[in-house]
Write a protein that holds these residues in place. Structure first.
Motif, short mmCIF file in Angstrom:
data_model
loop_
_atom_site.label_atom_id
_atom_site.label_comp_id
_atom_site.label_asym_id
_atom_site.label_seq_id
_atom_site.Cartn_x
_atom_site.Cartn_y
_atom_site.Cartn_z
N LEU A 155 77.96 91.73 94.14
CA LEU A 155 78.51 90.51 94.73
C LEU A 155 77.69 90.04 95.93
N ARG A 156 77.24 90.95 96.77
CA ARG A 156 76.42 90.53 97.92
C ARG A 156 75.12 89.90 97.45
N ASP A 157 74.50 90.49 96.43
CA ASP A 157 73.28 89.93 95.87
C ASP A 157 73.56 88.57 95.24
N HIS A 158 74.69 88.48 94.56
CA HIS A 158 75.11 87.23 93.91
C HIS A 158 75.33 86.12 94.94
N TYR A 159 76.04 86.44 96.00
CA TYR A 159 76.29 85.45 97.06
C TYR A 159 74.99 84.99 97.70
N ALA A 160 74.09 85.92 97.96
CA ALA A 160 72.81 85.56 98.58
C ALA A 160 71.99 84.67 97.67
N PHE A 161 72.11 84.90 96.37
CA PHE A 161 71.33 84.15 95.39
C PHE A 161 71.86 82.72 95.22
N TYR A 162 73.18 82.57 95.17
CA TYR A 162 73.79 81.27 94.87
C TYR A 162 74.26 80.49 96.10
N GLY A 163 74.46 81.18 97.22
CA GLY A 163 75.02 80.50 98.38
C GLY A 163 76.54 80.57 98.35
N GLU A 164 77.16 80.11 99.44
CA GLU A 164 78.60 80.26 99.64
C GLU A 164 79.43 79.55 98.57
N THR A 206 80.94 81.19 90.84
CA THR A 206 80.27 81.87 89.73
C THR A 206 80.55 83.37 89.72
N ALA A 207 80.99 83.93 90.85
CA ALA A 207 81.30 85.36 90.89
C ALA A 207 82.62 85.69 90.21
N ARG A 208 83.47 84.70 90.04
CA ARG A 208 84.81 84.97 89.51
C ARG A 208 84.77 85.61 88.13
N SER A 241 86.31 81.53 99.78
CA SER A 241 85.15 81.98 100.55
C SER A 241 84.68 83.34 100.04
N THR A 242 83.40 83.62 100.25
CA THR A 242 82.84 84.90 99.81
C THR A 242 83.47 86.05 100.59
N LYS A 243 83.77 85.83 101.86
CA LYS A 243 84.37 86.88 102.68
C LYS A 243 85.74 87.26 102.14
N GLU A 244 86.56 86.26 101.83
CA GLU A 244 87.89 86.51 101.28
C GLU A 244 87.78 87.21 99.92
N GLN A 245 86.85 86.75 99.12
CA GLN A 245 86.68 87.30 97.78
C GLN A 245 86.30 88.77 97.83
N LEU A 246 85.32 89.09 98.65
CA LEU A 246 84.86 90.47 98.76
C LEU A 246 85.95 91.37 99.34
N CYS A 247 86.69 90.86 100.30
CA CYS A 247 87.78 91.62 100.91
C CYS A 247 88.85 91.93 99.87
N GLU A 248 89.19 90.95 99.04
CA GLU A 248 90.21 91.14 98.01
C GLU A 248 89.74 92.13 96.95
N VAL A 249 88.47 92.06 96.60
CA VAL A 249 87.90 93.01 95.62
C VAL A 249 88.02 94.43 96.14
N ASN A 250 87.66 94.65 97.39
CA ASN A 250 87.71 95.99 97.94
C ASN A 250 89.14 96.50 98.09
N GLU A 251 90.06 95.61 98.42
CA GLU A 251 91.47 96.01 98.51
C GLU A 251 91.99 96.43 97.13
N PHE A 252 91.60 95.67 96.10
CA PHE A 252 92.02 96.01 94.74
C PHE A 252 91.50 97.37 94.31
N PHE A 253 90.23 97.65 94.62
CA PHE A 253 89.67 98.93 94.20
C PHE A 253 90.17 100.09 95.06
N GLU A 254 90.57 99.84 96.30
CA GLU A 254 91.23 100.88 97.08
C GLU A 254 92.55 101.27 96.42
#
Length: 342
Positions: free
Chosen positions: A265-274, A280-282, A307-320
């Protein structure tokens, strides 16, 4: 496994998929065991080559070699020019798309629509090989034919060989089949027996056991994996282990997949922008989570985040939460009743 002068790590290939096999995904699959990956399809229309979408598809910055670019079109001159254009921008292998079944591609006589015109196939292959074949290998991807009554994979394979194509990938379905029904491994085996160039088998390869079976049944030199790698990029690592040792890989640990997703996801965000990155990450997030407990509710929440920040935070919460449920990924039946594990 070799393509031209390029030595590949193994014979496990990532299929070109529009909207999926961008640079971040290709890089991830290569890191997780794929020996080769082909870019998303790039149109041969010169007027579109400088569009943001095509420029992004042609971005290979930092990508592990060899760099393979797939081009599509129906005009031999434009296809040759597109091949040269991409070679000048770093392509080390040119792949020609004659397998895409999408209506928007076939309606302009490109992709698998070309299987209806063998004379045009010859002209396109000859033009592209003449344009770049002295410097880079040219490969081809096809289907078994236009429909069940018009299968010509053997004829097209012979044309490809005569034109100097370095490798042929065969998706074991006709254009009319789309992605329905079982792949025709018998046809791929017949193609392999009819020509001397390397043959790649594609279609329905979703596990290590299936990959081994397809290689043995068809005699193919390699297998190409598409949909089964969506959300499961470690499938290449699992297959490589099984083919080399006969051992089956354990299901990946939840913390390992969390780490893989964060990197992706970090690579994806850097590649496509916010803005584009969030949208596209969905699909990737949905694929990673399919079949996991409470995944449906998670995907519903994910589609509302902006936002990418919200998305990444939610992903990590789900996997926790997944870690609390099990150390390793544990798939369950979704509401449709379909087992969605790869």
């Amino acid at each position: 496994m070799r393509i031209g002068s390029h030595n590949l790590r193994n014979n496990l290939f990532v299929a070109p998929m529009a909207g999926v096999t961008d640079r971040p995904f290709r890089q991830l699959c290569k890191k997780l065991g794929a020996g080769y990956a082909v870019s998303e399809m790039i149109v041969s229309n010169a007027q579109l080559l400088k569009s943001q979408k095509i420029m992004r598809r042609a971005n290979h910055d930092g990508e592990v070699a060899p760099i393979s670019v797939q081009i599509a079109g129906s005009d031999p001159v434009m296809m040759a020019e597109a091949a040269l254009h991409n070679v000048e921008r770093g392509a080390q292998i040119i792949d020609i798309n004659m397998g895409c079944p999408a209506k928007q591609v076939c309606n302009v006589a490109a992709g698998s629509a070309l299987l209806q015109n063998e004379a045009l196939i010859f002209r396109i292959l000859s033009a592209v090989v003449a344009a770049v074949g002295g410097s880079v290998p040219v490969t081809l991807k096809i289907r078994t034919g236009w429909d069940r009554d018009h299968k010509n994979a053997l004829t097209v394979a012979k044309i490809a060989e005569d034109c100097g194509i370095s490798m042929l990938t065969v998706h074991g379905r006709t254009r009319a089949d789309l992605y329905h029904g079982d792949a025709e491994y018998e046809t791929i085996a017949a193609v392999k027996a009819s020509v001397k160039i390397p043959i790649v088998a594609n279609g329905d390869i979703s596990s290590a056991h299936k990959a081994k079976h397809v290689l043995a049944f068809t005699g193919a030199d390699a297998v190409m994996i598409g949909r089964a790698a969506q959300g499961r990029p470690w499938i290449f690592r699992d297959i490589e282990l099984f083919l080399r040792t006969g051992k089956e890989a354990l299901s990946p640990r939840v913390d390992e997949i969390q780490e893989i997703m964060n990197e992706h996801l970090r690579d994806h965000y850097a590649f496509y922008g916010e803005i584009t990155g969030v949208r596209t990450a969905r699909k990737h997030i949905a694929w990673y989570s399919r079949g996991l407990p409470k995944a449906a509710a998670f995907r519903e929440r994910m589609n509302k985040l902006g936002s990418t920040k919200e998305q990444l935070c939610e992903v990590n919460e789900f996997f926790e939460q997944q870690k609390a449920h099990s150390e390793r990924l544990c798939y369950e039946q979704e509401s449709s009743g379909e087992m969605l594990a790869a």
